[in-house]
Scaffold this motif. Structure first.
Motif: not given
Length: 351
Positions: A31-33, A339-344
């Motif tokens: 998931y992190l990848r 196009n949301l940031p990965s952190e969100r």
């Protein structure tokens, strides 16, 4: 010791299969990848896992986010039905009853979609026909031209008494929240009723259902606090867990967050739940509270499946982990499409 101790080779086979399938689900590191991948890359990654058949079958009719959405829905429904087909005896009965939650989700999705003018095709993409209402029945609901006619078409189902009572109010207020809550209250009431008496395997199943009710009620309390709801909340709570609805009402009236968490902690004993509640002190987004409590539920389910290896719990553990795998992949795809940031996006993942 397993509560179902008939020695049935089929029981042992099914429970072993569930543990194997559980071990093959997507791990946290993948998931992190995917958080650093584009939507086409995520689609190719999903195709290389357990979703290849659905991606390949649907690729000629769908693309982009639609392809991912439909493939995930088809895969989850097919997997759940496959499990029902190989599950024997009371395990099958409990599993089928548990999967009826999808009837509620599907009916509400159709009603809300129709009320908002969403096309039948778009609604169909996110339906999971894993309960008693199969794809053919759901397609019949989708061709009805109004929410009222959909409710009428459900007269022969166990959902209808609640729909008949609550749907007019939902239309009048423009909110399906109370209707949804009443449907789930009926669902959990029936699950608990199935575990009464001396039915084999019932005690383990009841313990898990009560845990799920507790987690859902605590999540609701956090959500109501975030919305600053101060009225009587007893009708919004699900009876049958370790908290009475009056106790939940008293908890809802506590103003300070720390005081609220202290009061909840006094009434629970599960170490992982106590630790999670402690982590939720201070100002935290409601999503963080809901996700943390969901992790507690999944972790406890895994512990129960190890304690009772030949019981309903290995099946329930796999069903829930598979559900959240699909939810995670859907969140990743939708997040990338928007196009949301990965952190969100990561905030929405249950890992």
């Amino acid at each position: 010791m397993a509560e179902i101790s008939s020695g049935s080779a089929q029981y042992i086979y099914v429970c072993t299969r569930m543990r194997v399938r559980r071990s093959q689900l997507i791990p946290r590191e993948d998931y992190l990848r995917m958080l650093n991948m584009s939507l086409p890359e995520i689609t190719r990654f999903i195709e290389d896992t357990g979703y290849k058949a659905e991606i390949d079958e649907l690729a000629t009719a769908f693309s982009g986010i639609d392809l991912v959405e439909v493939a995930l829905s088809w895969n989850l429904a097919k997997e759940y039905q496959n499990i029902l087909n190989i599950t024997p005896g009371n395990l099958m009965r409990f599993t089928a009853s548990y999967l009826r939650r999808w009837d509620i989700q599907n009916v509400l999705t159709i009603l809300r979609g129709k009320a908002q003018g969403t096309s039948a095709g778009k609604i169909r993409e996110v339906l999971i026909p894993a309960g008693a209402l199969d794809r053919v029945f759901l397609d019949r609901l989708l061709v009805e031209d109004s929410p009222d006619r959909i409710v009428e078409a459900l007269k022969s189902t166990r959902l209808y008494p609640v729909l008949e009572r609550e749907f007019p109010r939902a239309v009048e207020t423009g909110s399906y929240a109370r209707l949804e809550n009443e449907l789930y209250k009926g669902y959990y009431e029936r699950l608990l009723a199935e575990t009464k008496g001396e039915v084999k395997g019932g005690r383990v199943f009841r313990n898990y259902v009560q845990l799920e009710i507790d987690i859902r009620n605590i999540q609701n309390l956090f959500r109501l606090r975030s919305q600053r709801v101060t009225e009587d909340v007893r009708d919004m709570m699900i009876p049958g867990g370790s908290f009475t609805v009056d106790e939940l009402q008293r908890l809802a009236l506590i103003e300070g967050r720390d005081e609220f968490i202290d009061a909840v902690k006094k009434q629970v004993s599960l170490p992982s739940l106590l630790n999670t509640l402690e982590e939720l002190r201070g100002v935290r987004p409601i999503r963080e509270a809901e996700t943390g409590l969901t992790r507690v539920q999944l972790e406890q389910m895994d512990r129960m499946s190890k304690r009772y290896p030949i019981s309903i719990t290995p099946i329930l553990a796999y069903l829930e982990h598979k559900k959240y795998e699909v939810a995670n992949l859907r969140a990743l795809a939708r997040g990338k499409e928007a196009n949301l940031p990965s952190e969100r996006i990561q905030d929405y993942l249950v890992m």
